[in-house]
Design an enzyme around this catalytic site. Sequence first.
Site, PDB file in Angstrom:
ATOM      1  N   GLN A 198       4.581   9.264  -9.013  1.00 29.53           N
ATOM      2  CA  GLN A 198       3.929   9.997  -7.924  1.00 29.53           C
ATOM      3  C   GLN A 198       4.411   9.486  -6.574  1.00 29.53           C
ATOM      4  O   GLN A 198       4.164   8.340  -6.222  1.00 29.53           O
ATOM      5  CB  GLN A 198       2.412   9.840  -8.037  1.00 29.53           C
ATOM      6  N   GLY A 199       5.097  10.327  -5.808  1.00 28.69           N
ATOM      7  CA  GLY A 199       5.635   9.940  -4.508  1.00 28.69           C
ATOM      8  C   GLY A 199       4.735  10.391  -3.374  1.00 28.69           C
ATOM      9  O   GLY A 199       5.055  11.356  -2.658  1.00 28.69           O
ATOM     10  N   TYR A 200       3.618   9.705  -3.191  1.00 28.26           N
ATOM     11  CA  TYR A 200       2.672  10.032  -2.128  1.00 28.26           C
ATOM     12  C   TYR A 200       2.690   8.980  -1.016  1.00 28.26           C
ATOM     13  O   TYR A 200       3.119   9.232   0.089  1.00 28.26           O
ATOM     14  CB  TYR A 200       1.253  10.143  -2.705  1.00 28.26           C
ATOM     15  N   GLU A 256      -7.890  13.731 -11.096  1.00 29.77           N
ATOM     16  CA  GLU A 256      -8.071  12.352 -11.530  1.00 29.77           C
ATOM     17  C   GLU A 256      -9.479  12.087 -12.050  1.00 29.77           C
ATOM     18  O   GLU A 256      -9.780  10.991 -12.481  1.00 29.77           O
ATOM     19  CB  GLU A 256      -7.748  11.390 -10.384  1.00 29.77           C
ATOM     20  N   SER A 275      -8.595   4.272  -0.188  1.00 35.25           N
ATOM     21  CA  SER A 275      -9.506   3.153   0.060  1.00 35.25           C
ATOM     22  C   SER A 275     -10.957   3.613   0.089  1.00 35.25           C
ATOM     23  O   SER A 275     -11.257   4.803   0.262  1.00 35.25           O
ATOM     24  CB  SER A 275      -9.153   2.472   1.376  1.00 35.25           C
TER      25      SER A 275
END
Length: 384
Positions: free
Chosen positions: A115-117, A234, A360
Amino acid sequence: MEFGFAPEDDAFRGEVRAWLDAHATAAADRRGWERALGAAGWIGLGWAEGGYGNRTATLTQQVAWAEEYARSAAPPRSGHIGENLLAPTLIAHGSAGQKTRFLPAVAAGEELWCQGYSEPGAGSDLAGVRTAAVREADGYRVTGQKIWTSLAHEADWCFVLARTEPGSRRHHGLSFLLVPMDQPGRIEVRPIRQMTGTSDFNEVFFDGAHARAEHVVGGEGNGWRVAMSLLGFERGVSTLAQQIGFAEELGRVVREAVATGAADDPLVRARLVRQWAELRVMRWNALRTLGGPAAEPGAPSVAKLLWAGWHQRLGELAVLVRGAGASIGPADWSAAAPYELDAAQHLFLFSRADTVYGGSDQVQRTIIAERVLGLPREPKGVES
């Protein structure tokens, strides 16, 4: 039904158990294990209606499979990003060609994804993405850096959130690209060593990496909508399976507390009981959201807040019940060799990141405040 299958599903459970027992030797080879799962029909449960997956399974059966897999202590999955994140996103937003190209390979365990976030300047605030994808005749050239990329060192493909509109800001002008990782000289993967001594995450550098024009999911400029949709996947089945692992960890901490005598302390006993009770609450919340509206606002953020804080407190308990022994490693520690950690030490150190990665705690609370409670939006500052 407390966990797992209902009585009428005994045959289904027996099939799962028999297959896991017969293929346990494949655990050492992560990619081989994914292919074994795919060949036996256990990847992509519920996709069969579209012709892309292996088995037809109800939602209850999917939950049962995920929980039994976790309870059996089967090998960690290296294909879960493709199965649980990319695939639902393609089913919801992908073109017919994209589904036909990528979903069968995921279901077969043949192609692994990352996953390239997150980026150095765009972690929890994902709208700050700077990675750029410049349109060319045959597709896009991707340049930029991603960080904290799980399994990038094993992945065949990466879904990348990149800025395709020059000069655009925040969530505007982003696109969701499917990028092949096998591009020497154009993609570099650097493992990040953590304080546990392991390297589960990576930095990924794109230097003109190529992405084909037909591999933009949801259309150019619609990346933010697609990316936010993916984050919603998710929750649910994977969360319930995660809680089985949490229960196993809690059980080990309780046994350690009894063995060391820490359980005789009423304050420690109270904390252990609270961990147990909160884990039950997480389970019922996950079941509630799984059976509720598909787009229930804030549900993924609530789930993330619950499990991240819980798991971090469990790590603290794991070393507390050990007392001074928690500072001693299972093997001799020296500067000349990588240090080893036991299960409790690894849990304590690794769980420090739980309230940061995946968004976060502060960001999750902001999402809940704005999207669920309807409070005024948080100022983002003045953009130059």
